[in-house]
Design a protein around this motif. Structure first.
Motif, PDB file in Angstrom:
ATOM      1  N   LEU A  44      -2.212  12.384   4.538  1.00  0.00           N
ATOM      2  CA  LEU A  44      -3.018  11.419   3.810  1.00  0.00           C
ATOM      3  C   LEU A  44      -2.512   9.990   4.005  1.00  0.00           C
ATOM      4  CD1 LEU A  44      -5.393  11.972   1.778  1.00  0.00           C
ATOM      5  CD2 LEU A  44      -3.816  11.015   0.117  1.00  0.00           C
ATOM      6  N   HIS A  45      -1.173   9.840   4.032  1.00  0.00           N
ATOM      7  CA  HIS A  45      -0.619   8.502   4.264  1.00  0.00           C
ATOM      8  C   HIS A  45      -0.989   8.004   5.652  1.00  0.00           C
ATOM      9  CE1 HIS A  45       2.468  10.205   1.333  1.00  0.00           C
ATOM     10  NE2 HIS A  45       1.804   9.311   0.660  1.00  0.00           N
ATOM     11  N   ILE A  46      -1.031   8.919   6.609  1.00  0.00           N
ATOM     12  CA  ILE A  46      -1.415   8.544   7.979  1.00  0.00           C
ATOM     13  C   ILE A  46      -2.832   7.975   7.962  1.00  0.00           C
ATOM     14  CG2 ILE A  46      -1.785   9.426  10.336  1.00  0.00           C
ATOM     15  CD1 ILE A  46       1.185   9.371   9.360  1.00  0.00           C
ATOM     16  N   GLY A  47      -3.711   8.586   7.165  1.00  0.00           N
ATOM     17  CA  GLY A  47      -5.071   8.075   7.026  1.00  0.00           C
ATOM     18  C   GLY A  47      -5.084   6.678   6.425  1.00  0.00           C
ATOM     19  N   VAL A  48      -4.280   6.476   5.393  1.00  0.00           N
ATOM     20  CA  VAL A  48      -4.211   5.162   4.745  1.00  0.00           C
ATOM     21  C   VAL A  48      -3.683   4.110   5.731  1.00  0.00           C
ATOM     22  CG1 VAL A  48      -3.001   3.849   2.959  1.00  0.00           C
ATOM     23  CG2 VAL A  48      -4.021   6.060   2.404  1.00  0.00           C
TER      24      VAL A  48
ATOM     25  N   ALA B  10      -3.919   4.189   8.982  1.00  0.00           N
ATOM     26  CA  ALA B  10      -4.967   3.934   9.977  1.00  0.00           C
ATOM     27  C   ALA B  10      -5.982   2.940   9.408  1.00  0.00           C
ATOM     28  CB  ALA B  10      -5.655   5.237  10.386  1.00  0.00           C
ATOM     29  N   ALA B  11      -6.411   3.180   8.165  1.00  0.00           N
ATOM     30  CA  ALA B  11      -7.402   2.300   7.539  1.00  0.00           C
ATOM     31  C   ALA B  11      -6.874   0.872   7.440  1.00  0.00           C
ATOM     32  CB  ALA B  11      -7.761   2.827   6.153  1.00  0.00           C
ATOM     33  N   ALA B  12      -5.544   0.739   7.211  1.00  0.00           N
ATOM     34  CA  ALA B  12      -4.960  -0.585   7.026  1.00  0.00           C
ATOM     35  C   ALA B  12      -4.509  -1.209   8.343  1.00  0.00           C
ATOM     36  CB  ALA B  12      -3.788  -0.502   6.050  1.00  0.00           C
ATOM     37  N   GLY B  13      -4.730  -0.501   9.476  1.00  0.00           N
ATOM     38  CA  GLY B  13      -4.488  -1.098  10.781  1.00  0.00           C
ATOM     39  C   GLY B  13      -3.053  -1.037  11.278  1.00  0.00           C
TER      40      GLY B  13
ATOM     41  N   ILE C 258       0.824  -1.214   0.000  1.00  0.00           N
ATOM     42  CA  ILE C 258       0.000   0.000   0.000  1.00  0.00           C
ATOM     43  C   ILE C 258       0.852   1.255   0.000  1.00  0.00           C
ATOM     44  CG2 ILE C 258      -2.162  -0.946   0.882  1.00  0.00           C
ATOM     45  CD1 ILE C 258      -1.326  -0.169   3.659  1.00  0.00           C
ATOM     46  N   LEU C 259       2.048   1.197   0.581  1.00  0.00           N
ATOM     47  CA  LEU C 259       2.976   2.330   0.501  1.00  0.00           C
ATOM     48  C   LEU C 259       4.389   1.774   0.349  1.00  0.00           C
ATOM     49  CD1 LEU C 259       1.652   4.678   3.373  1.00  0.00           C
ATOM     50  CD2 LEU C 259       1.394   5.039   0.914  1.00  0.00           C
TER      51      LEU C 259
END
Lengths: 405, 405
Positions: free
Chosen positions: B163-167, B169-172, B153-154
């Protein structure tokens, strides 16, 4: 309370709330001042240079004593001493006399010019023979030529960057008066929201917005307190909102995706304070609320992370910019659309795009949050008056991941 | 040891030193990960969604059971239950039967499609009558449609933005593996340098560079330790350099303005390690040194703050970018020169300019550090091959005070 308004109108409401938000001043050490905002104009505390300084190697003198000097009729002046580099000139300048002086040396009181060494000769009897005349202040940096005492070196409201830190060091500011950081409370709401460390059960999603909005607000120079995830339940909701509003200058509530949560948020703000905006004509981002509870601005943001991100970078940013009196432009690039984008008839639209060279390709969010955001490089805002954008149209793309300046 | 080289050559030497500097990995909580650099590619730990999900309100079924259904000959299926939102579907799907399902609901095992409620009717005897057929996966988000388990994902080296911090968070990812910060030691040298809080005597100047360079390096994601101001004395100099090189990944020494200090710095680096660059053909910035002591890169910078600033944003930045594997572009604007600028025949030149609209006016540094910097908005780099720039020439101005991204 307004009905659905445009994004520009919502930003104007946010700006006017920001202009009424007053933050106190605090003193920070110079080492912690970078990225802070100057609370008052800083005036130079002293003249720089603080004394008349020679710009050359030569002899300091009283200029009129040199008048009439020439190679054919040199003027003799008694050498009464020497100024040393890095030391105060203790002697007083006397008419008819002079002192040796190096580049950067301090002129003795009473002297007002320096003659270059190459236009002089020492006669072996303690005199300096001048073969040319000099004018007052010739070859001299006068007191305050760099900065005068009391002159403003940095205006109030300056967002301090490394270069300003250098200027403040040069001017002797070991402590710097800055505006206190805007305190922002972040609340996530929704029965279906679980912590990042948890494995969501079917129907549950992880708490993205607390982390996303906190990072974004910290980047916009705010001090963030998280109030965690709270249930969609009126008492809990009201208690948490009142506490956060009491402890902060602004509160960001980001709701679940349900219409019920937006209504609950609106009712709670309305009951506890004033609700100014209830819905914005933008996609995504319609369930946006702006209000005030006590002295705190309150923003109700959409639950979908991309929508919450866009509204924070438009409406909440407008508020923060107004509070601090600064601009925080997003980094943009110009690119060309690779495909047609349909219009939205009367509401603006945020559109994620991926960039390749100067080509922008729309990334639609059908398949979910993560892949939409990781496949995008930025976003654009399509005007509400747009009839759709043809392939090849030049668009301004605001870049993700490049931060705010 | 090289003789005087070009700025581009100096940057290449710095980059190659940076590529050989290895930093360890550390884990930080998600709340502290913004602005850090990802140490390894992050792969999704699970399929998102983790289960088949309905995109509509309707009935979940086994698609072949619907084949042949039409308004004139509806197909009846026994309704055996209901899936609730936010709950796991515990029942197993049976052929010839169906269950009610809401938007976002989890498909029971054995079912592979959903028929919209508007193409159905309940007959009052526990059956659902289908008036249309559906294909496998119709109205269904399949497992992993957003992100598949194991998918990156990154990528490693991502400079984490909100925005990466959000991603994440979503991915746990509650903890994030990041590269340790580059440790930079800053040493100011010069007998004439006094602390910021002191009033300089004639010939003395305040320590600008410690503050300027620390702020600049912190902005470039480094962890800075200051070693204060040390005297131009060989033993003190060597001891401090060895200690700083031992404790850091890089050392910035900024010398006084004298040629003697540059020589002392060069001799000390050469004696304690390797000196690669001794002088760069750029104005201001000629007295620039690059070397290595132990495992630490060492940069000798000019004493004049503006020159030290320019060399840090060219040579030292090239080093840091190579260590981290990222780009940190300065923000630039295009402007037109309002007056002629003379050339420098064979060496590049940094030129301060003030901006008004799109006009760039040179600001020369005759009268001192503070006024030159506060009167300027940015700077430009004039090519060593330039024959001078005519008034009206379009130039790229790198902006002061806008930070590095």
């Amino acid at each position: 309370m307004l009905n659905v308004i445009t994004l520009a109108e919502a930003e104007a409401v946010a700006r006017s709330l920001g202009e009424r938000t007053k933050l106190n001043t605090t003193e920070v050490p110079l080492s912690g001042a970078c990225g802070r905002i100057l609370a008052e104009p800083l005036r130079n505390k002293e003249n720089v240079p603080a004394f008349r300084r020679s710009t050359i190697d030569g002899y300091a003198l009283f200029a009129p004593d040199s008048y009439g000097a020439s190679e054919s009729s040199p003027v003799p002046l008694l050498i009464t001493g020497e100024v040393l580099m890095g030391q105060a000139a203790e002697m007083k300048g006397k008419k008819g006399a002079c002192v040796r002086i190096p580049t950067g040396g301090m002129l003795p009181e009473g002297y007002n010019a320096v003659i270059p060494v190459e236009y002089t000769e020492e006669d072996g009897f303690g005199n300096c023979l001048l073969s040319k005349s000099v004018s007052p202040l010739e070859n001299v940096t006068n007191v305050g030529d760099d900065v005068k005492e009391g002159e403003t070196i940095l205006p109030a409201g300056t967002l301090l960057a490394p270069l300003h830190i250098g200027v403040l060091a040069a001017a002797g500011f070991a402590e710097v008066p800055v505006i206190k950081k805007l305190k922002v409370g972040v609340i996530s709401t929704g029965n279906e929201i679980v912590g990042v460390e948890q494995n969501p059960l079917p129907g549950q999603v992880r708490d993205v917005n607390t982390h996303l909005l906190s990072a974004l607000c910290e980047q916009m120079h705010c001090e963030v307190t998280s109030y965690g995830v709270i249930a969609d339940e009126k008492t809990v909701f009201t208690d948490t909102l009142l506490r956060a509003a009491n402890e902060n200058d602004a509160v960001l509530l980001s709701g679940g995706s349900s219409a019920g949560t937006m209504d609950l948020t609106a009712e709670t703000i309305d009951a506890a304070g004033d609700l100014f905006v209830h819905g914005v004509a933008v996609k995504p981002g319609k369930p946006t609320l702006i209000g005030r509870v006590g002295n705190s601005a309150v923003f109700g943001l959409p639950g979908h992370p991309a929508a919450a991100y866009f509204i924070t970078l438009s409406v909440v940013k407008a508020f923060i910019e107004a509070v601090y009196g600064i601009d925080m432009p997003e980094k943009t690039v110009t690119a060309r659309l690779t495909e047609h984008v349909s219009s939205n008839h009367g509401r603006e639209e945020f559109l994620c795009v991926s960039l390749k060279n100067s080509d922008a390709t729309p990334v639609y969010g059908k398949s979910g949050v993560i892949s939409q955001l990781t496949r995008s490089d930025g976003y654009l805002l399509i005007s509400r008056n747009s009839e759709g954008l043809a392939a090849g149209t030049a668009v301004t793309v605001r870049l993700f991941g490049e931060g705010i300046i």
